[in-house]
Design a protein around this motif. Sequence first.
Motif, PDB file in Angstrom:
ATOM      1  N   LEU A 170       1.320   7.813   3.260  1.00 26.84           N
ATOM      2  CA  LEU A 170       1.445   6.570   4.011  1.00 26.84           C
ATOM      3  C   LEU A 170       3.121   6.259   3.920  1.00 26.84           C
ATOM      4  O   LEU A 170       3.663   5.749   4.833  1.00 26.84           O
ATOM      5  N   ASP A 171       3.489   6.217   2.401  1.00 28.48           N
ATOM      6  CA  ASP A 171       4.974   5.996   2.464  1.00 28.48           C
ATOM      7  C   ASP A 171       5.886   6.799   3.140  1.00 28.48           C
ATOM      8  O   ASP A 171       6.895   6.441   3.856  1.00 28.48           O
ATOM      9  N   GLU A 172       5.566   8.046   3.422  1.00 28.83           N
ATOM     10  CA  GLU A 172       6.458   9.004   4.187  1.00 28.83           C
ATOM     11  C   GLU A 172       6.436   8.641   5.463  1.00 28.83           C
ATOM     12  O   GLU A 172       7.474   8.773   6.241  1.00 28.83           O
ATOM     13  N   LEU A 173       5.316   8.238   6.115  1.00 29.75           N
ATOM     14  CA  LEU A 173       5.304   7.828   7.535  1.00 29.75           C
ATOM     15  C   LEU A 173       6.007   6.732   7.608  1.00 29.75           C
ATOM     16  O   LEU A 173       6.839   6.680   8.703  1.00 29.75           O
ATOM     17  N   ILE A 174       6.097   5.794   6.676  1.00 25.53           N
ATOM     18  CA  ILE A 174       6.663   4.466   7.229  1.00 25.53           C
ATOM     19  C   ILE A 174       8.168   4.492   6.990  1.00 25.53           C
ATOM     20  O   ILE A 174       9.043   3.954   7.498  1.00 25.53           O
ATOM     21  N   ARG A 175       8.649   5.615   6.037  1.00 29.95           N
ATOM     22  CA  ARG A 175       9.980   5.860   5.644  1.00 29.95           C
ATOM     23  C   ARG A 175      10.604   6.399   7.116  1.00 29.95           C
ATOM     24  O   ARG A 175      11.649   5.941   7.361  1.00 29.95           O
ATOM     25  N   GLU A 176       9.805   7.270   7.663  1.00 29.08           N
ATOM     26  CA  GLU A 176      10.232   7.826   9.102  1.00 29.08           C
ATOM     27  C   GLU A 176      10.519   6.748   9.774  1.00 29.08           C
ATOM     28  O   GLU A 176      11.191   6.882  10.884  1.00 29.08           O
ATOM     29  N   ILE A 177       9.416   5.845  10.169  1.00 21.81           N
ATOM     30  CA  ILE A 177       9.400   4.592  10.950  1.00 21.81           C
ATOM     31  C   ILE A 177      10.583   3.757  10.859  1.00 21.81           C
ATOM     32  O   ILE A 177      11.581   3.258  11.670  1.00 21.81           O
ATOM     33  N   ASP A 178      10.969   3.504   9.516  1.00 19.50           N
ATOM     34  CA  ASP A 178      11.904   2.740   8.951  1.00 19.50           C
ATOM     35  C   ASP A 178      13.663   3.388   9.563  1.00 19.50           C
ATOM     36  O   ASP A 178      14.219   2.566   9.944  1.00 19.50           O
ATOM     37  N   VAL A 179      13.617   4.642   9.191  1.00 23.14           N
ATOM     38  CA  VAL A 179      14.752   5.239   9.648  1.00 23.14           C
ATOM     39  C   VAL A 179      14.941   5.150  11.129  1.00 23.14           C
ATOM     40  O   VAL A 179      16.100   4.837  11.682  1.00 23.14           O
ATOM     41  N   PHE A 180      13.743   5.189  11.842  1.00 23.27           N
ATOM     42  CA  PHE A 180      13.829   5.441  13.326  1.00 23.27           C
ATOM     43  C   PHE A 180      14.435   3.750  13.639  1.00 23.27           C
ATOM     44  O   PHE A 180      15.223   3.627  14.777  1.00 23.27           O
TER      45      PHE A 180
ATOM     46  N   LEU B   2       0.851  -1.172   0.043  1.00 32.26           N
ATOM     47  CA  LEU B   2       0.071   0.040   0.030  1.00 32.26           C
ATOM     48  C   LEU B   2       0.919   1.137  -0.029  1.00 32.26           C
ATOM     49  O   LEU B   2       0.617   2.491  -0.787  1.00 32.26           O
ATOM     50  N   ARG B   3       1.953   1.251   0.770  1.00 32.01           N
ATOM     51  CA  ARG B   3       2.847   2.573   0.722  1.00 32.01           C
ATOM     52  C   ARG B   3       3.205   2.814  -0.478  1.00 32.01           C
ATOM     53  O   ARG B   3       3.501   4.202  -0.947  1.00 32.01           O
ATOM     54  N   ASN B   4       3.179   1.945  -1.467  1.00 39.33           N
ATOM     55  CA  ASN B   4       3.643   2.317  -2.912  1.00 39.33           C
ATOM     56  C   ASN B   4       2.685   3.031  -3.662  1.00 39.33           C
ATOM     57  O   ASN B   4       2.997   3.644  -4.503  1.00 39.33           O
ATOM     58  N   ARG B   5       1.456   3.072  -3.326  1.00 39.33           N
ATOM     59  CA  ARG B   5       0.499   3.772  -4.206  1.00 39.33           C
ATOM     60  C   ARG B   5      -0.068   4.886  -3.099  1.00 39.33           C
ATOM     61  O   ARG B   5      -1.168   5.633  -3.648  1.00 39.33           O
ATOM     62  N   ILE B   6       0.311   5.146  -1.746  1.00 37.28           N
ATOM     63  CA  ILE B   6      -0.162   5.862  -1.140  1.00 37.28           C
ATOM     64  C   ILE B   6       0.923   6.888  -0.601  1.00 37.28           C
ATOM     65  O   ILE B   6       1.511   6.832   0.322  1.00 37.28           O
TER      66      ILE B   6
END
Lengths: 377, 234
Positions: B222-232, B215-219
Amino acid sequence: MYLKYLDYSEFDGTPDEWSIEGFTLKKINLIVGKNASGKTRALNIIANLGNLISGYKPQLYSSGNHLLKFNNDTRLEYLLKLKDNKVIEEKLIKDNKTLLDRGMNGIGKIFAVKINDFIDFQTPDNVLACSARRDSVQHPYFEELFQWGDLIRHYHFGSQLGKDHLIISTPDKPAKVDLKDENSIVFKIGLESFGEEFTELIIDDMRHIGYDIEIAVYAPLPSIKVQGLPAGEVIGIIVKESSVNKHISQLDMSQGMFRALALLIHINYNLLTKTPNCLLIDDIGEGLDFERSTALIKLLIDKAKESAVQLIMTTNDRFTMNSVPLEYWSVIHRVGGKCRVFNYDNSRKIFDEFVYTGLSNFDFFATEFYEKGFDEK
Amino acid sequence: MKKLAIFVEGLTEQLFISKLFIELTGGKNIKIECQKARKTPRGNRSFQVIDATSTDTGQKYYVLIRDCGGESTVKSDIVDSCADLTRSNYEKILGLRDVSPSFTHADIPKLERLLTYMVPTRFIPIRILLAVMECEAWFLAETTHYEKIDSSITLDKVRDLLSFDPSCNNVEARMHPADDLNRIYHLAGKAYIKDRKRISRTVEVLDYGLIYLDLRNRIPRLDELIREIDVFLQ
């Protein structure tokens, strides 16, 4: 009829000079400002003038220049200048026609409808002509001004609001209630006038704002004994909370709960009597938690929208500010003795732009965004 | 311990992000604390702990999720808290708020441009993210969860109901995704209402693997949020 414009000044040209200019009002208003900015004073000016016009408190004060404009089917303006406890100028203008024009020594001209002409008059200079010359045949235009002043209700939400006022049981005597007195026992006449409908309305409203009560009565308080009277002769408000198997008298209620209850009793009575009036509520929400404060304010706004009531509230509480849309706001900004008002009428662009900052309404006030907006920050 | 603070506008976002962290980490080595804004007896604003996943046991990650009680208080609460959080060794502050109901799609560019307005830069990094139009758009896009709410809710029925295919169309274009969800659940006589019970029911059945991988690939937001979580979580 509601007040749509206010100019006021006092002690002009002296160190005590104080003024508020160009204050436009709407049907629903929240006056916001720092401590001592003039919020409470603005309400007092409106209430005091209403009391003067209606004769409720006719004593003139030592200084005060008022210009009021009202929103109605017609355009009504009232100007009153006081100095040294005397009227030095008083005018009433309706649809651009000056119907009352009075100067020093109480001398002036007044339009008489029946004879369709102006007549000279002189009243004592320590009374208002609009009050002293009240005559629904010759000067019917004073009536709506009188009604406006008479139907103003002024509440200080941070005060006792009658919590410490009880009455002695006198079943043979009808209750005598001063509706302009925020401490008066309105619940009793509400019950007498509207019966169960009144009680149900109060219970519904209390539940709506988060006080889950199921009974509200006006009854003897057995625990209160007055010397010289049999027990049970002192009457007060008693409620029962749904979750507590115990009745609570007004004396035992939390201050916040009683303030909410008292205000709702007053306002519902006023609304049920269907008398259009102006409600002034100082420090709305004071002492209530966030949820109840927000719910109470929303309820008051909804009631005002559905009625002819003009609602004018003040606050410097951030939770209250955050719960009231900016469209209702007037920010009072005082420099020295001069108060400026910022609201949608004079600063619409700044008000509209603020929402894009993503900041809370409180920050609109706290950062003084209302004064400069984006341009100069 | 690595510490992240996330300020959200309501319970929906709080429950969703909490669950997202648990799913992405397996719930191990992480402590999540949920707080809610309240008014103190003296009239000040503070936050009260309402839930925590575990006690302190030396976990590697600590995530504080604050429910600010409205979209317009997210940024203000961040501004008020950023100095304290810097002193408490947080490494970043995220904000998450909806676009709706105050704004339309046309307002989004201006809203995004001004999200940094008056945000302090002398403390830890702060980033405020938008959910367009509501966080529920992400739930709407996770179409496998409908049948977990009720087996009678099929994607075909949803397409017919909305005249829109949430499995491939742009869910950010929906004006009121929460209303969409409510209408979808009504197909089975159920409701999506913003109370803890109903929100939790949805949040618990979402497929977080699908959200993370697909889903992150088409929203984009949402991708921005998950990227931030990934970095953390790196």
